[in-house]
Design a protein around this motif. Structure first.
Motif, mmCIF file in Angstrom:
data_model
loop_
_atom_site.group_PDB
_atom_site.id
_atom_site.type_symbol
_atom_site.label_atom_id
_atom_site.label_comp_id
_atom_site.label_asym_id
_atom_site.label_seq_id
_atom_site.Cartn_x
_atom_site.Cartn_y
_atom_site.Cartn_z
ATOM 1 N N THR A 24 -47.113 34.269 16.391
ATOM 2 C CA THR A 24 -48.098 36.071 15.523
ATOM 3 C C THR A 24 -49.060 36.183 16.443
ATOM 4 O O THR A 24 -48.958 37.206 16.583
ATOM 5 C CB THR A 24 -48.743 34.952 14.297
ATOM 6 O OG1 THR A 24 -47.332 34.779 13.405
ATOM 7 C CG2 THR A 24 -49.630 36.077 13.420
ATOM 8 N N ASP A 52 -44.481 39.217 19.998
ATOM 9 C CA ASP A 52 -45.010 39.327 18.823
ATOM 10 C C ASP A 52 -44.069 39.073 17.717
ATOM 11 O O ASP A 52 -43.284 39.591 17.454
ATOM 12 C CB ASP A 52 -45.573 40.488 18.821
ATOM 13 C CG ASP A 52 -46.443 40.206 17.756
ATOM 14 O OD1 ASP A 52 -47.033 39.732 17.649
ATOM 15 O OD2 ASP A 52 -46.211 40.854 16.707
ATOM 16 N N LYS A 53 -44.362 38.461 16.982
ATOM 17 C CA LYS A 53 -44.354 37.999 15.805
ATOM 18 C C LYS A 53 -43.494 39.191 14.807
ATOM 19 O O LYS A 53 -42.150 39.442 14.256
ATOM 20 C CB LYS A 53 -43.807 36.908 14.844
ATOM 21 C CG LYS A 53 -43.116 35.979 14.253
ATOM 22 C CD LYS A 53 -43.802 34.685 13.597
ATOM 23 C CE LYS A 53 -42.725 34.569 12.524
ATOM 24 N NZ LYS A 53 -42.709 32.994 11.964
ATOM 25 N N GLU A 54 -44.550 40.052 14.590
ATOM 26 C CA GLU A 54 -44.525 40.688 13.296
ATOM 27 C C GLU A 54 -44.169 41.947 13.618
ATOM 28 O O GLU A 54 -44.331 43.115 13.247
ATOM 29 C CB GLU A 54 -45.976 40.525 12.919
ATOM 30 C CG GLU A 54 -46.504 39.419 11.961
ATOM 31 C CD GLU A 54 -46.511 38.745 12.501
ATOM 32 O OE1 GLU A 54 -46.448 38.317 14.208
ATOM 33 O OE2 GLU A 54 -46.235 37.348 11.643
ATOM 34 N N ASP A 56 -46.429 43.615 15.452
ATOM 35 C CA ASP A 56 -47.519 45.296 15.241
ATOM 36 C C ASP A 56 -48.415 45.247 16.579
ATOM 37 O O ASP A 56 -49.837 44.926 17.054
ATOM 38 C CB ASP A 56 -48.671 44.355 14.220
ATOM 39 C CG ASP A 56 -49.219 42.752 14.310
ATOM 40 O OD1 ASP A 56 -48.426 42.185 15.429
ATOM 41 O OD2 ASP A 56 -50.073 42.451 13.303
ATOM 42 N N LYS A 90 -39.684 43.978 14.366
ATOM 43 C CA LYS A 90 -41.161 42.614 14.213
ATOM 44 C C LYS A 90 -39.544 41.580 14.717
ATOM 45 O O LYS A 90 -38.493 41.936 15.615
ATOM 46 C CB LYS A 90 -40.115 42.137 12.766
ATOM 47 C CG LYS A 90 -40.733 42.477 11.917
ATOM 48 C CD LYS A 90 -40.933 41.320 10.680
ATOM 49 C CE LYS A 90 -41.425 41.816 9.074
ATOM 50 N NZ LYS A 90 -42.816 42.565 9.781
#
Length: 147
Positions: A24, A52-54, A56, A90
């Protein structure tokens, strides 16, 4: 049957270990710099990778120059750069390249020490849209020749 079981376990171990382990909090990795000694004029190019996992990661990256020469301490500073919105997916892996001009007036530029050769290192960190901040990564020592 034992041979078949061992083979299946090895395949399972490989599949499990090869899954993405993105977090995250963005993960920043220093990949390299195009040289360690820079005469004037030169181009200094830093390469970093972010995961990055998300997905963003489109917020800000900070670059901090730290001079190790007492007479050149005024060169130490922090710059921030907005990351353009590139609509990452993602589990994103993104490459970043930062280019500076040394001994040149064209921005973005790195100033030269007026009294001596300078040795500096650079630190990088970033934040994502959810305000998660990565760890700080660091370049090796770089020498900037006064000439």
């Amino acid at each position: 049957m034992k041979k078949l079981s061992a083979a299946v376990l090895l395949v399972l171990a490989f599949v499990t270990c090869s899954k993405d382990t993105y977090n995250t909090k963005p993960t920043l990795k220093f990949e390299g710099v195009n040289a360690t000694v820079f005469p004037q004029p030169s181009v200094v190019e830093f390469r970093l990778t972010c995961t990055d996992k998300e997905g963003d990661v489109v917020d800000t990256i900070w670059v901090q120059r730290i001079s190790k020469v007492a007479n050149c301490a005024s060169l130490s500073r922090v710059d921030s750069f907005l990351i353009p919105n590139f609509d990452p997916p993602k589990n994103v892996k993104a490459d970043f390249v930062f280019t500076y001009n040394y001994g040149n007036v064209n921005p973005p530029n790195l100033a030269a020490c007026s009294l001596a050769d300078d040795t500096s290192y650079f630190r990088f960190w970033m934040s994502d849209k959810a305000n998660h901040t990565s760890d700080t990564v660091q370049s090796p020592d770089l020498v900037f020749l006064k000439q």
